[in-house]
Design a protein around this motif. Structure first.
Motif, PDB file in Angstrom:
ATOM      1  N   LYS A  47      19.629  24.966   6.566  1.00 50.33           N
ATOM      2  CA  LYS A  47      18.442  24.139   6.793  1.00 50.33           C
ATOM      3  C   LYS A  47      18.809  22.660   6.729  1.00 50.33           C
ATOM      4  CE  LYS A  47      14.709  27.273   5.617  1.00 50.33           C
ATOM      5  NZ  LYS A  47      14.135  27.147   6.968  1.00 50.33           N
ATOM      6  N   ARG A  48      19.652  22.319   5.771  1.00 49.23           N
ATOM      7  CA  ARG A  48      20.124  20.937   5.670  1.00 49.23           C
ATOM      8  C   ARG A  48      20.793  20.503   6.967  1.00 49.23           C
ATOM      9  NH1 ARG A  48      25.514  20.552   2.583  1.00 49.23           N
ATOM     10  NH2 ARG A  48      26.046  21.554   4.575  1.00 49.23           N
ATOM     11  N   ASP A  49      21.676  21.366   7.488  1.00 50.13           N
ATOM     12  CA  ASP A  49      22.395  21.034   8.713  1.00 50.13           C
ATOM     13  C   ASP A  49      21.451  20.937   9.906  1.00 50.13           C
ATOM     14  OD1 ASP A  49      24.648  21.042   7.165  1.00 50.13           O
ATOM     15  OD2 ASP A  49      25.403  22.979   7.886  1.00 50.13           O
ATOM     16  N   ALA A  50      20.438  21.783   9.928  1.00 50.06           N
ATOM     17  CA  ALA A  50      19.460  21.732  11.017  1.00 50.06           C
ATOM     18  C   ALA A  50      18.699  20.411  10.990  1.00 50.06           C
ATOM     19  CB  ALA A  50      18.488  22.904  10.905  1.00 50.06           C
ATOM     20  N   VAL A  51      18.326  19.974   9.793  1.00 56.28           N
ATOM     21  CA  VAL A  51      17.587  18.715   9.650  1.00 56.28           C
ATOM     22  C   VAL A  51      18.458  17.527  10.046  1.00 56.28           C
ATOM     23  CG1 VAL A  51      16.548  17.143   7.968  1.00 56.28           C
ATOM     24  CG2 VAL A  51      16.007  19.584   7.903  1.00 56.28           C
ATOM     25  N   LEU A  52      19.725  17.568   9.638  1.00 54.71           N
ATOM     26  CA  LEU A  52      20.640  16.460   9.923  1.00 54.71           C
ATOM     27  C   LEU A  52      21.323  16.600  11.283  1.00 54.71           C
ATOM     28  CD1 LEU A  52      22.306  16.078   6.402  1.00 54.71           C
ATOM     29  CD2 LEU A  52      20.542  14.630   7.429  1.00 54.71           C
TER      30      LEU A  52
ATOM     31  N   GLN B 152       9.752  19.971   1.307  1.00 56.92           N
ATOM     32  CA  GLN B 152       8.877  20.847   2.089  1.00 56.92           C
ATOM     33  C   GLN B 152       8.755  20.411   3.546  1.00 56.92           C
ATOM     34  OE1 GLN B 152       5.090  21.706   0.355  1.00 56.92           O
ATOM     35  NE2 GLN B 152       5.959  22.538  -1.510  1.00 56.92           N
ATOM     36  N   ALA B 153       8.566  19.115   3.789  1.00 60.21           N
ATOM     37  CA  ALA B 153       8.428  18.650   5.171  1.00 60.21           C
ATOM     38  C   ALA B 153       9.706  18.895   5.963  1.00 60.21           C
ATOM     39  CB  ALA B 153       8.075  17.158   5.195  1.00 60.21           C
ATOM     40  N   LEU B 154      10.857  18.734   5.314  1.00 56.60           N
ATOM     41  CA  LEU B 154      12.134  18.947   5.994  1.00 56.60           C
ATOM     42  C   LEU B 154      12.392  20.430   6.230  1.00 56.60           C
ATOM     43  CD1 LEU B 154      14.305  16.296   4.109  1.00 56.60           C
ATOM     44  CD2 LEU B 154      13.343  16.128   6.417  1.00 56.60           C
ATOM     45  N   ARG B 155      11.989  21.268   5.282  1.00 56.98           N
ATOM     46  CA  ARG B 155      12.146  22.714   5.473  1.00 56.98           C
ATOM     47  C   ARG B 155      11.281  23.195   6.634  1.00 56.98           C
ATOM     48  NH1 ARG B 155      13.159  25.460  -0.465  1.00 56.98           N
ATOM     49  NH2 ARG B 155      13.394  27.301   0.850  1.00 56.98           N
TER      50      ARG B 155
ATOM     51  N   GLY C  97       0.808  -1.210   0.000  1.00 58.46           N
ATOM     52  CA  GLY C  97       0.000   0.000   0.000  1.00 58.46           C
ATOM     53  C   GLY C  97       0.840   1.258   0.000  1.00 58.46           C
ATOM     54  N   ALA C  98       0.272   2.361   0.517  1.00 58.05           N
ATOM     55  CA  ALA C  98       0.952   3.655   0.483  1.00 58.05           C
ATOM     56  C   ALA C  98       1.547   3.996   1.840  1.00 58.05           C
ATOM     57  CB  ALA C  98      -0.023   4.746   0.067  1.00 58.05           C
ATOM     58  N   SER C  99       2.687   4.687   1.819  1.00 57.02           N
ATOM     59  CA  SER C  99       3.317   5.163   3.047  1.00 57.02           C
ATOM     60  C   SER C  99       4.032   6.475   2.745  1.00 57.02           C
ATOM     61  CB  SER C  99       4.312   4.139   3.595  1.00 57.02           C
ATOM     62  OG  SER C  99       5.336   3.883   2.648  1.00 57.02           O
ATOM     63  N   VAL C 100       4.236   7.287   3.764  1.00 59.78           N
ATOM     64  CA  VAL C 100       4.911   8.572   3.598  1.00 59.78           C
ATOM     65  C   VAL C 100       6.387   8.318   3.291  1.00 59.78           C
ATOM     66  CG1 VAL C 100       5.505  10.769   4.694  1.00 59.78           C
ATOM     67  CG2 VAL C 100       3.312   9.664   5.206  1.00 59.78           C
ATOM     68  N   SER C 101       6.894   8.985   2.271  1.00 60.73           N
ATOM     69  CA  SER C 101       8.284   8.784   1.853  1.00 60.73           C
ATOM     70  C   SER C 101       9.254   9.177   2.961  1.00 60.73           C
ATOM     71  CB  SER C 101       8.599   9.612   0.603  1.00 60.73           C
ATOM     72  OG  SER C 101       7.814   9.195  -0.483  1.00 60.73           O
ATOM     73  N   LYS C 102      10.347   8.434   3.017  1.00 62.44           N
ATOM     74  CA  LYS C 102      11.387   8.710   3.999  1.00 62.44           C
ATOM     75  C   LYS C 102      12.716   8.789   3.261  1.00 62.44           C
ATOM     76  CE  LYS C 102      13.183   7.140   8.463  1.00 62.44           C
ATOM     77  NZ  LYS C 102      13.059   6.122   9.542  1.00 62.44           N
ATOM     78  N   MET C 103      13.335   9.966   3.276  1.00 57.96           N
ATOM     79  CA  MET C 103      14.603  10.163   2.589  1.00 57.96           C
ATOM     80  C   MET C 103      15.761   9.692   3.459  1.00 57.96           C
ATOM     81  SD  MET C 103      13.933  13.985   0.997  1.00 57.96           S
ATOM     82  CE  MET C 103      15.459  14.038   0.056  1.00 57.96           C
ATOM     83  N   THR C 104      16.781   9.136   2.821  1.00 55.71           N
ATOM     84  CA  THR C 104      17.986   8.761   3.541  1.00 55.71           C
ATOM     85  C   THR C 104      18.807  10.011   3.839  1.00 55.71           C
ATOM     86  OG1 THR C 104      19.338   8.480   1.556  1.00 55.71           O
ATOM     87  CG2 THR C 104      18.037   6.569   2.292  1.00 55.71           C
ATOM     88  N   GLU C 105      19.791   9.872   4.716  1.00 62.21           N
ATOM     89  CA  GLU C 105      20.639  11.013   5.052  1.00 62.21           C
ATOM     90  C   GLU C 105      21.384  11.517   3.819  1.00 62.21           C
ATOM     91  OE1 GLU C 105      24.605  11.735   7.749  1.00 62.21           O
ATOM     92  OE2 GLU C 105      22.893  10.749   8.723  1.00 62.21           O
ATOM     93  N   THR C 106      21.842  10.584   3.001  1.00 64.18           N
ATOM     94  CA  THR C 106      22.551  10.973   1.781  1.00 64.18           C
ATOM     95  C   THR C 106      21.628  11.719   0.825  1.00 64.18           C
ATOM     96  OG1 THR C 106      24.079   9.101   1.954  1.00 64.18           O
ATOM     97  CG2 THR C 106      23.860  10.128  -0.210  1.00 64.18           C
ATOM     98  N   GLU C 107      20.383  11.246   0.685  1.00 60.83           N
ATOM     99  CA  GLU C 107      19.417  11.919  -0.187  1.00 60.83           C
ATOM    100  C   GLU C 107      19.122  13.332   0.317  1.00 60.83           C
ATOM    101  OE1 GLU C 107      16.689   8.284  -1.999  1.00 60.83           O
ATOM    102  OE2 GLU C 107      16.283   9.013   0.034  1.00 60.83           O
ATOM    103  N   ILE C 108      18.996  13.471   1.633  1.00 64.69           N
ATOM    104  CA  ILE C 108      18.739  14.797   2.214  1.00 64.69           C
ATOM    105  C   ILE C 108      19.914  15.726   1.919  1.00 64.69           C
ATOM    106  CG2 ILE C 108      18.491  16.077   4.383  1.00 64.69           C
ATOM    107  CD1 ILE C 108      16.986  13.600   5.484  1.00 64.69           C
ATOM    108  N   TRP C 109      21.119  15.230   2.144  1.00 62.99           N
ATOM    109  CA  TRP C 109      22.322  16.031   1.915  1.00 62.99           C
ATOM    110  C   TRP C 109      22.372  16.504   0.462  1.00 62.99           C
ATOM    111  CZ3 TRP C 109      26.391  17.191   5.371  1.00 62.99           C
ATOM    112  CH2 TRP C 109      27.508  17.807   4.778  1.00 62.99           C
ATOM    113  N   GLU C 110      22.206  15.570  -0.465  1.00 59.70           N
ATOM    114  CA  GLU C 110      22.351  15.889  -1.887  1.00 59.70           C
ATOM    115  C   GLU C 110      21.228  16.785  -2.387  1.00 59.70           C
ATOM    116  OE1 GLU C 110      24.776  11.905  -3.382  1.00 59.70           O
ATOM    117  OE2 GLU C 110      22.607  12.033  -3.703  1.00 59.70           O
ATOM    118  N   THR C 111      20.002  16.548  -1.899  1.00 50.89           N
ATOM    119  CA  THR C 111      18.863  17.331  -2.378  1.00 50.89           C
ATOM    120  C   THR C 111      18.944  18.777  -1.908  1.00 50.89           C
ATOM    121  OG1 THR C 111      17.528  15.306  -2.334  1.00 50.89           O
ATOM    122  CG2 THR C 111      16.359  17.384  -2.606  1.00 50.89           C
ATOM    123  N   PHE C 112      19.298  18.976  -0.647  1.00 54.57           N
ATOM    124  CA  PHE C 112      19.476  20.341  -0.161  1.00 54.57           C
ATOM    125  C   PHE C 112      20.640  21.032  -0.866  1.00 54.57           C
ATOM    126  CE2 PHE C 112      16.761  19.545   3.614  1.00 54.57           C
ATOM    127  CZ  PHE C 112      16.103  20.766   3.671  1.00 54.57           C
ATOM    128  N   GLU C 113      21.686  20.279  -1.142  1.00 61.20           N
ATOM    129  CA  GLU C 113      22.837  20.842  -1.844  1.00 61.20           C
ATOM    130  C   GLU C 113      22.425  21.357  -3.218  1.00 61.20           C
ATOM    131  OE1 GLU C 113      27.287  19.359  -1.601  1.00 61.20           O
ATOM    132  OE2 GLU C 113      26.157  18.120  -3.001  1.00 61.20           O
TER     133      GLU C 113
END
Length: 253
Positions: free
Chosen positions: A229-234, A183-186, A91-107
């Motif tokens: 913001k990336r650093d705050a999230v991580l 958006q959720a991480l921001r 079924g459906a679930s809320v996406s969960k980004m890995t630490e690497t994905e968060i780092w690269e996406t914010f970058e």
């Protein structure tokens, strides 16, 4: 006079044609679809539905008072935006980004925002600057009331308007697609008071740079704003050195 009355009676009712039953359900369904998408998106962004949360269709339908058809249509939209994941078996679930994905996406987003700011300073109109300033003051009013959802909605409107003022459609579409995933991480990056204070201060500086049409300055502020913001999230307390960054990353930013 009689002939005119007969013609009036026989003349098709244009109002009736414009509001035919065939047209109304489609419009109503579309509004419901958009409402469900927006509502679920806000629940994800504001961390009511946390990353990894499994979405129970029956419970969501009962809570929202809708059938499964508009819910499933909304889930498909959110899956396309990267906010949820749909598995045939689970079924459906809320996406969960890995630490690497968060780092690269914010970058990457930091670069897109910087480009938006630089181009906006070249192309923005006085009216658009005034609109951004009005949003900025409204955003600060929300912060004074500790209204994070209100603050965040105006915050994002400011970033969107700067991006729109860049007058680059490819940049705009790329920005929108990537920003949906963040958006959720921001939103989360403002949970700690000191980070929220810092972000608000950044926005003060953004407005000053925009008023001065200082593209280089605004680009630098926006780039660092996103990296902070990336650093705050991580939960990175200080800028990481090369051997502390996620695998494959360096601090050459």
């Amino acid at each position: 006079m009689q002939n005119s009355a007969i013609e009036l009676i026989n003349k098709p009712d244009q109002t009736e044609q414009q509001t035919s039953p065939a047209a109304l359900p489609k419009l109503e369904r579309q509004r419901l679809h958009d409402t469900v998408v927006e509502h679920l998106r806000n629940l994800i962004v504001e961390a009511v539905l946390m990353p990894g949360t499994k979405l129970n269709e029956r419970e969501l339908c009962e809570t929202l008072g809708i059938s499964r058809t508009p819910l499933r249509e909304a889930l498909k939209v959110l899956a396309a935006e990267g906010l949820i994941e749909i598995s045939p078996n689970r079924g459906a679930s809320v996406s969960k980004m890995t630490e690497t994905e968060i780092w690269e996406t914010f970058e990457l987003m930091s670069g897109l925002e910087a480009m938006s700011g630089e181009l906006a300073c070249e192309r923005i109109t006085p009216v658009e600057v005034a609109e951004i300033k009005a949003l900025h003051y409204a955003m600060l009013a929300c912060k004074a009331q500790n209204d994070l959802p209100g603050y965040y909605s105006r915050n994002q409107a400011i970033h969107n308007k700067i991006n729109e003022a860049a007058r680059n459609s490819v940049l705009h579409q790329t920005y929108l697609g990537l920003n949906r995933r963040l958006q959720a991480l921001r939103f989360k990056s403002n949970f700690r008071p000191e980070k929220w204070d810092s972000a608000a201060h950044d926005h003060d500086e953004m407005v000053k740079a925009l008023e001065a049409r200082d593209g280089k300055r605004l680009a630098a502020i926006l780039r660092q704003h996103l990296l902070d913001k990336r650093d705050a999230v991580l939960n990175v307390p200080v800028p990481p050195v090369a051997n502390e960054a996620p695998a494959g990353k360096t601090n050459n930013q």
